[in-house]
Every structure is written in structure tokens, then in C-alpha cells.
Write a protein that holds these residues in place. Structure first.
Motif, PDB file in Angstrom:
ATOM      1  N   VAL A 222       0.938  -1.015   0.537  1.00 48.11           N
ATOM      2  CA  VAL A 222       0.455  -0.017   0.334  1.00 48.11           C
ATOM      3  C   VAL A 222       0.896   1.376  -0.195  1.00 48.11           C
ATOM      4  CG1 VAL A 222      -1.939   0.831   1.468  1.00 48.11           C
ATOM      5  CG2 VAL A 222      -2.257  -1.249   1.175  1.00 48.11           C
ATOM      6  N   LEU A 223       1.759   1.029   0.806  1.00 48.06           N
ATOM      7  CA  LEU A 223       2.792   2.692   1.367  1.00 48.06           C
ATOM      8  C   LEU A 223       3.522   2.966  -0.499  1.00 48.06           C
ATOM      9  CD1 LEU A 223       3.975   4.832   2.559  1.00 48.06           C
ATOM     10  CD2 LEU A 223       5.416   3.229   3.449  1.00 48.06           C
ATOM     11  N   ILE A 224       3.944   1.965  -0.640  1.00 47.16           N
ATOM     12  CA  ILE A 224       5.229   1.900  -2.071  1.00 47.16           C
ATOM     13  C   ILE A 224       3.986   2.360  -2.974  1.00 47.16           C
ATOM     14  CG2 ILE A 224       6.773   0.530  -3.112  1.00 47.16           C
ATOM     15  CD1 ILE A 224       7.863  -1.320  -1.388  1.00 47.16           C
ATOM     16  N   SER A 225       2.857   1.672  -3.945  1.00 42.99           N
ATOM     17  CA  SER A 225       2.078   1.576  -4.541  1.00 42.99           C
ATOM     18  C   SER A 225       1.342   3.639  -4.418  1.00 42.99           C
ATOM     19  CB  SER A 225       1.067   0.998  -4.536  1.00 42.99           C
ATOM     20  OG  SER A 225       0.349   1.611  -5.902  1.00 42.99           O
ATOM     21  N   THR A 226       0.911   3.830  -3.495  1.00 42.75           N
ATOM     22  CA  THR A 226       1.019   5.437  -3.142  1.00 42.75           C
ATOM     23  C   THR A 226       1.563   5.955  -3.005  1.00 42.75           C
ATOM     24  OG1 THR A 226      -0.936   4.323  -1.535  1.00 42.75           O
ATOM     25  CG2 THR A 226      -0.402   6.408  -1.117  1.00 42.75           C
ATOM     26  N   MET A 227       2.926   5.989  -2.640  1.00 45.37           N
ATOM     27  CA  MET A 227       3.867   6.675  -2.723  1.00 45.37           C
ATOM     28  C   MET A 227       3.825   7.130  -4.422  1.00 45.37           C
ATOM     29  SD  MET A 227       6.880   6.284   0.264  1.00 45.37           S
ATOM     30  CE  MET A 227       7.982   6.051  -0.906  1.00 45.37           C
ATOM     31  N   LEU A 228       4.107   5.759  -5.285  1.00 48.73           N
ATOM     32  CA  LEU A 228       4.652   5.709  -6.958  1.00 48.73           C
ATOM     33  C   LEU A 228       3.203   6.916  -7.149  1.00 48.73           C
ATOM     34  CD1 LEU A 228       6.159   2.411  -7.326  1.00 48.73           C
ATOM     35  CD2 LEU A 228       7.313   4.316  -7.346  1.00 48.73           C
ATOM     36  N   LEU A 229       2.264   6.032  -7.325  1.00 50.57           N
ATOM     37  CA  LEU A 229       1.217   6.643  -7.852  1.00 50.57           C
ATOM     38  C   LEU A 229       1.140   7.794  -7.470  1.00 50.57           C
ATOM     39  CD1 LEU A 229      -1.778   4.366  -7.367  1.00 50.57           C
ATOM     40  CD2 LEU A 229      -0.221   4.749  -9.477  1.00 50.57           C
ATOM     41  N   VAL A 230       1.384   9.266  -6.292  1.00 48.62           N
ATOM     42  CA  VAL A 230       1.600  10.353  -5.979  1.00 48.62           C
ATOM     43  C   VAL A 230       2.194  10.585  -6.809  1.00 48.62           C
ATOM     44  CG1 VAL A 230       1.530  11.782  -4.225  1.00 48.62           C
ATOM     45  CG2 VAL A 230      -0.072   9.337  -3.475  1.00 48.62           C
ATOM     46  N   ILE A 231       3.651  10.399  -6.816  1.00 49.77           N
ATOM     47  CA  ILE A 231       4.047  11.179  -7.664  1.00 49.77           C
ATOM     48  C   ILE A 231       4.392  10.813  -8.848  1.00 49.77           C
ATOM     49  CG2 ILE A 231       6.979  10.881  -8.451  1.00 49.77           C
ATOM     50  CD1 ILE A 231       7.299   9.189  -5.797  1.00 49.77           C
ATOM     51  N   PHE A 232       3.488   9.810  -9.668  1.00 51.22           N
ATOM     52  CA  PHE A 232       3.027   9.889 -11.459  1.00 51.22           C
ATOM     53  C   PHE A 232       2.403  10.982 -11.282  1.00 51.22           C
ATOM     54  CE2 PHE A 232      -0.615   8.173 -13.615  1.00 51.22           C
ATOM     55  CZ  PHE A 232      -0.222   7.770 -15.121  1.00 51.22           C
ATOM     56  N   ALA A 233       0.994  11.353 -10.340  1.00 44.03           N
ATOM     57  CA  ALA A 233      -0.410  12.050 -10.617  1.00 44.03           C
ATOM     58  C   ALA A 233       0.092  13.998  -9.834  1.00 44.03           C
ATOM     59  CB  ALA A 233      -1.606  11.109  -9.769  1.00 44.03           C
ATOM     60  N   VAL A 234       0.808  13.451  -9.568  1.00 42.19           N
ATOM     61  CA  VAL A 234       0.570  15.157  -8.447  1.00 42.19           C
ATOM     62  C   VAL A 234       2.045  15.675  -8.789  1.00 42.19           C
ATOM     63  CG1 VAL A 234       0.332  15.832  -6.560  1.00 42.19           C
ATOM     64  CG2 VAL A 234      -0.392  14.421  -6.796  1.00 42.19           C
ATOM     65  N   PHE A 235       3.593  14.923  -8.892  1.00 39.43           N
ATOM     66  CA  PHE A 235       4.775  15.953  -9.322  1.00 39.43           C
ATOM     67  C   PHE A 235       5.292  15.551 -10.779  1.00 39.43           C
ATOM     68  CE2 PHE A 235       4.376  14.910  -5.037  1.00 39.43           C
ATOM     69  CZ  PHE A 235       4.013  16.201  -4.242  1.00 39.43           C
ATOM     70  N   LEU A 236       4.771  15.018 -11.269  1.00 37.74           N
ATOM     71  CA  LEU A 236       5.458  14.557 -12.125  1.00 37.74           C
ATOM     72  C   LEU A 236       4.751  15.685 -13.071  1.00 37.74           C
ATOM     73  CD1 LEU A 236       7.790  12.518 -13.445  1.00 37.74           C
ATOM     74  CD2 LEU A 236       6.003  11.390 -14.300  1.00 37.74           C
ATOM     75  N   PRO A 237       6.340  15.919 -14.244  1.00 40.87           N
ATOM     76  CA  PRO A 237       5.902  16.295 -15.362  1.00 40.87           C
ATOM     77  C   PRO A 237       5.011  16.550 -16.421  1.00 40.87           C
ATOM     78  CG  PRO A 237       7.958  17.478 -14.952  1.00 40.87           C
ATOM     79  CD  PRO A 237       7.500  16.043 -14.201  1.00 40.87           C
TER      80      PRO A 237
END
Length: 196
Positions: free
Chosen positions: A146-161
């Protein structure tokens, strides 16, 4: 009769889920290699004429297979919330079948809303599984996923240009975490089944 048949194959449905997801990726690579592994998200393959049907069929099947695995196999041992997971997988199948285009802002918004809602319910179902498990390994492995997947998706959806070269890697990475978890819990639950 049908329920008995589903229950008898449910322990293999996790493996079927991962298999059809990998089949989709292999077919994307074969059918549209230009768009593979870079700045295009996985959902982009639902907009390409050559991969649209593969996207629809494979991810609809993945949603159905995972529901069978979760409801008729995992739920027996870990008593997770089938409501949250059921809603998540209905949304996942809708996402697989929903026709959208990057040219239409409305369809993009609807696609993202379905994806976000499905993800939230999926995480709720997995957190429920972890909390209701009396097995420390299942608790630890599920919460880690849950933690790793959520971190990757947040980076993907929020922080990635937009159009970053890491778009595909981060999104596929979040899925890969769950695929590893599905394979692990499949074999872990088989092992426990045989030792009872």
C-alpha cells in the motif's frame, strides 16, 4: 453449481490477473512499440486503434479475475472488506471499457475520476485486508505494498511533469508492486492451505 466452479478455481485467479496484465503489456510492445515505456501512461493504449481492444479485454478480465481471487479465495482467510474491493473492481472494469480520448477534456476528467475513485476503494480494501489479518506477514507485506504503490502513484499523478520520460515507469511500477503482492499472497495462502 457456477459458484462451486468459481470457488474451485479462485485460488488461481490471482495468477490469472497478473498474467492478463502482462499479456496486455507484451501486446502493447508488439503492436505499438513507439508508445511503449516512455512518456505515455498505460491508459493511452485505450486511445490507439491498434491496442484499444487489447486494453478493453485484458483489463476487464484482470478486474474480474482479481474480484474472484479476492472474494472467493482471500476473503476466506483474511476477512477483508469485499464491499470496498467490489466497488473498486467495478470501477476498474468501467475504466477498462470506458471510451475516452485525449482530445476531449470531458472524457479525460471522467477517466481520471474513475481511476482515482477506483484507486481509493482498492486501497481501502487492501488496508481492510491488512487490518483484519491476524497474520503478521500478511499485515506487513500488504501495508508495505500500500505504502510503496501509493507513493509511486502520488509522484506520478501530482509531481511528475506532463510527458515526462518517467510516466510509464512510475505508473507501471505502482502496478508492479501489486502484481508482486498478488504472486506473494497466492503462494503464501497456498502454503498455509497445504499446512492446515
Amino acid at each position: 453449481m457456477i459458484k462451486n466452479c468459481i470457488e474451485s478455481i479462485a485460488k488461481y485467479a490471482g495468477l490469472a490477473t497478473v498474467s492478463v496484465e502482462w499479456l496486455a503489456l507484451i501486446l502493447y510492445y508488439i503492436m505499438a512499440p513507439t508508445y511503449f515505456g516512455g512518456s505515455y501512461p498505460i491508459s493511452y493504449y485505450s486511445t490507439l486503434p491498434q491496442t484499444k481492444i487489447v486494453f478493453n479485454i485484458c483489463y476487464a478480465l484482470a478486474g474480474i479475475f482479481f474480484w474472484i481471487f479476492f472474494k472467493y479465495h482471500l476473503h476466506k482467510y483474511y476477512r477483508a472488506s469485499t464491499k470496498a474491493m467490489g466497488i473498486s473492481l467495478i470501477l476498474f472494469v468501467c475504466l477498462a471499457l470506458y471510451p475516452y480520448s485525449y482530445a476531449s477534456q470531458l472524457t479525460v476528467i471522467i477517466h481520471h475520476a474513475i481511476a482515482l475513485s477506483g484507486g481509493v476503494f482498492f486501497l481501502a480494501g487492501m488496508i481492510s485486508l491488512a487490518r483484519n489479518s491476524h497474520d503478521k506477514q500478511v499485515y506487513l507485506m500488504t501495508n508495505t505494498a500500500v505504502l510503496i504503490s501509493t507513493m509511486l502513484l502520488v509522484i506520478f499523478a501530482v509531481f511528475l511533469p506532463k510527458e515526462s520520460n518517467y510516466t510509464f515507469v512510475l505508473e507501471a511500477g505502482a502496478w508492479f508492486v501489486w502484481q508482486v503482492w498478488v504472486l506473494w499472497i497466492s503462494f503464501y495462502s497456498y502454503k498455509n492451505l497445504f499446512h492446515k
